[in-house]
Write an enzyme that holds these catalytic residues in place. Structure first.
Site, mmCIF file in Angstrom:
data_model
loop_
_atom_site.group_PDB
_atom_site.id
_atom_site.type_symbol
_atom_site.label_atom_id
_atom_site.label_comp_id
_atom_site.label_asym_id
_atom_site.label_seq_id
_atom_site.Cartn_x
_atom_site.Cartn_y
_atom_site.Cartn_z
ATOM 1 N N ARG A 111 -4.288 -10.094 4.631
ATOM 2 C CA ARG A 111 -4.612 -10.098 3.203
ATOM 3 C C ARG A 111 -3.393 -9.591 2.429
ATOM 4 N NH1 ARG A 111 -6.497 -6.291 -0.247
ATOM 5 N NH2 ARG A 111 -7.914 -6.945 -1.913
ATOM 6 N N LYS A 154 0.817 -1.220 0.000
ATOM 7 C CA LYS A 154 0.000 0.000 0.000
ATOM 8 C C LYS A 154 0.849 1.268 0.000
ATOM 9 C CE LYS A 154 -4.509 -1.678 0.930
ATOM 10 N NZ LYS A 154 -5.729 -1.731 1.726
HETATM 11 C C1 7PJ Z 1 -8.657 -3.974 1.008
HETATM 12 C C2 7PJ Z 1 -9.685 -4.789 0.533
HETATM 13 C C3 7PJ Z 1 -8.394 -3.946 2.414
HETATM 14 C C4 7PJ Z 1 -10.199 -5.519 2.662
HETATM 15 C C5 7PJ Z 1 -8.741 -3.755 -1.108
HETATM 16 C C6 7PJ Z 1 -5.680 -3.288 -2.320
HETATM 17 C C7 7PJ Z 1 -6.824 -2.392 -2.621
HETATM 18 N N1 7PJ Z 1 -10.464 -5.551 1.347
HETATM 19 N N2 7PJ Z 1 -9.732 -4.616 -0.807
HETATM 20 N N3 7PJ Z 1 -9.202 -4.738 3.175
HETATM 21 N N4 7PJ Z 1 -8.062 -3.364 -0.036
HETATM 22 N N5 7PJ Z 1 -10.938 -6.245 3.496
HETATM 23 O O1 7PJ Z 1 -5.755 -4.501 -2.390
HETATM 24 O O2 7PJ Z 1 -4.599 -2.743 -2.028
HETATM 25 O O3 7PJ Z 1 -7.525 -3.251 2.927
HETATM 26 S S1 7PJ Z 1 -8.400 -3.248 -2.737
#
Ligand code: 7PJ
Length: 272
Positions: free
Chosen positions: A249, A215
């Site tokens: 994640r 990020k």
């Molecule tokens: C997130 C997401 C996050 C959850 C994205 C990326 C952008 N879902 N979907 N948490 N970010 N739960 O993958 O950097 O931080 S999209």
């Protein structure tokens, strides 16, 4: 969940900030390439695969419901047929929530925390766990001037209010996971405060999902381009796991599993 698990990100968007178009051949999604990625992630120890068909990168162009469904559903069906894994679908779109659950998704991951018209109803009917994420603003404007009185308190209050809405809709509390939404309407300082005080979010009593992988706070703190953010992403994954994250994640499953395993070894040695 006694030890943190890793959720691998599979973006089926042509314009993701971190791995945009790597699964595309021209303007068509290459499902075989996506399946190869999915198999590798499961083999590397991902417990969950998170499939997303909408880019929420600041300034990304909006996707139509049909386009999002066409990107996501065939892959969900293929993974469900072939792999032993929990399939998460990263979506805010009610009709996709229903269809994804029918196709074999075992988790709905909504960066808009079921605030879209019809989303609470769709998620309730889907009868699978749901991750509620905090975001301030919308992807198009969220990074313009994020503001909080107390970012940790404000995020806690928002998530508590979304839990209450879910419960009113008949979604049991024990079906929910929470995510502070790193990078979604947050300055570098907001992100750091949330990570530092993650135990306050964990105290709500629901499993926390944390995603800091590649990020922009890493870019802002270290001046690293997206492709150079793995070492810092691993450090952040361990720091989040140490502060109570239940699900990490990430784009980089194998490396993140190794990193989090070191923390587990450290915590488990007291019993040896
Ligand atoms: C997130 C997401 C996050 C959850 C994205 C990326 C952008 N879902 N979907 N948490 N970010 N739960 O993958 O950097 O931080 S999209």
């Amino acid at each position: 969940m006694s030890r943190p698990v890793v959720m691998g990100i599979i973006n089926v968007t042509p314009d993701s900030f971190s791995d945009g178009a790597t699964l595309y051949r021209g303007s068509n999604l290459d499902i075989e390439r996506a399946m190869t990625r999915a198999r590798e992630m499961v083999a590397s120890g991902a417990a969950i695969l998170d499939i997303g068909g909408e880019s929420t990168r600041p300034g990304a162009s909006p996707v139509s419901v049909n386009e999002e469904m066409d990107r996501v559903l065939p892959l969900v069906a293929r993974i469900a047929a072939e792999l032993e894994t929990v399939i998460s679908v990263d979506t805010s779109t009610p009709v996709l929530m229903r269809e994804a659950a029918n196709a074999g998704a075992g988790l709905l991951n909504d960066v808009r925390a079921l605030t879209r018209e019809g989303a609470l109803e769709a998620a309730a009917a889907a009868n699978v766990p749901i991750c509620l994420m905090h975001m301030q603003g919308e992807p198009g404007n969220m990074q313009v001037a994020p503001h909080y009185d107390d970012v940790v308190e404000d995020v806690c209050e928002y998530l508590q209010s979304r839990i209450a809405s879910c419960e009113r809709q008949g979604i049991a509390r024990n079906r929910l996971l929470l995510d502070p939404g790193f990078g979604f309407g947050k300055s570098v300082t907001h992100n750091l405060k949330l990570l530092r005080e993650l135990p306050r979010l964990a105290a709500i009593g629901l499993p926390l999902v944390v995603s800091l992988s590649r990020k922009s706070l890493i870019g802002k703190l270290l001046g690293r381009e997206v492709g150079q953010r793995l070492p810092a992403s691993l450090a952040l994954a361990v720091l989040a796991a140490q502060r109570g994250a239940a699900v990490i994640r990430t784009h980089d499953v194998a490396a993140t599993v190794d990193a989090v395993s070191m923390l587990m070894a450290l915590e488990e040695c007291v019993d040896l």
